[in-house]
Scaffold this active site. Structure first.
Site, PDB file in Angstrom:
ATOM      1  N   ASP A  12       0.963   8.866   5.629  1.00 29.06           N
ATOM      2  CA  ASP A  12       1.293   7.468   5.881  1.00 29.06           C
ATOM      3  C   ASP A  12       1.707   7.338   7.336  1.00 29.06           C
ATOM      4  O   ASP A  12       2.791   7.767   7.701  1.00 29.06           O
ATOM      5  CB  ASP A  12       2.410   7.019   4.935  1.00 29.06           C
ATOM      6  N   LYS A  70       0.799  -1.225   0.000  1.00 28.08           N
ATOM      7  CA  LYS A  70       0.000   0.000   0.000  1.00 28.08           C
ATOM      8  C   LYS A  70       0.831   1.273   0.000  1.00 28.08           C
ATOM      9  O   LYS A  70       0.490   2.238  -0.700  1.00 28.08           O
ATOM     10  CB  LYS A  70      -1.029  -0.003   1.138  1.00 28.08           C
ATOM     11  N   HIS A 129      11.543   3.470   4.424  1.00 24.96           N
ATOM     12  CA  HIS A 129      10.582   4.318   3.712  1.00 24.96           C
ATOM     13  C   HIS A 129      11.274   5.564   3.163  1.00 24.96           C
ATOM     14  O   HIS A 129      11.053   5.948   2.016  1.00 24.96           O
ATOM     15  CB  HIS A 129       9.442   4.738   4.654  1.00 24.96           C
TER      16      HIS A 129
END
Length: 168
Positions: free
Chosen positions: A83, A15, A50
């Site tokens: 996020d 996702k 990330h």
């Protein structure tokens, strides 16, 4: 109002990667609103992974609690990726804040946003019933938060095996 999208899915469903691609598809520069906090070495590593995946076209705005304020502060800077809502929810719950009021305020702020906003969240309802009250409270709150955001946004995508399935 800028376009709003919710991307949900299970752990390691892809996702975040899907959301990053979608966000950059909406503008050449983007803002990553990070809700995670590194309370241990494992989380530090996840955050670093990330960050390493994102390039120079991203600006990071770290905000673990005041998501409505972060959306207002970054509007006009390009598409935003939040996020994630699940970590935001856990931050609110552990800080003793009223997550339902915070969610109402954040959702109410969406129509005023000029730039697109993409939210990432975890689908937590597909597993077994947790064995303790706090975990059940969190699972229930996450399900309700996801439903409310899904109802308010323009699109909802479910991430499955790294692929987005458009739900709304």
């Amino acid at each position: 109002m800028g376009k709003t999208i919710l991307i949900t899915g299970g752990a390691r469903s892809g996702k975040s990667g899907i959301a990053e691609t979608m966000t950059l598809g909406l503008g050449p520069r983007a803002v990553y609103i990070a809700t995670a906090e590194a309370h241990d070495a494992e989380m530090e590593k996840r955050i670093a992974t990330h960050q390493a995946r994102r390039g120079a076209e991203w600006t990071t705005h770290a905000e673990p609690l005041d998501l409505t304020e972060a959306l207002q502060a970054t509007d006009g800077q390009g598409p935003r990726l939040v996020d994630c809502l699940t970590l935001w929810l856990s931050n609110l719950m552990f800080s003793g804040r009223d997550w339902q009021e915070e969610a109402r305020a954040m959702i109410a702020a969406l129509p005023a946003q000029r730039d697109p906003v993409i939210f990432v969240t975890n689908e937590v309802g597909g597993g077994i019933v947790p064995d303790n009250a706090l975990a059940r409270e969190f699972r229930d709150a996450a399900g309700l938060l996801n439903q409310r955001v899904a109802a308010a946004v323009d699109e909802v995508h479910l991430a499955v095996c790294g692929l987005p399935l458009k739900v709304k």
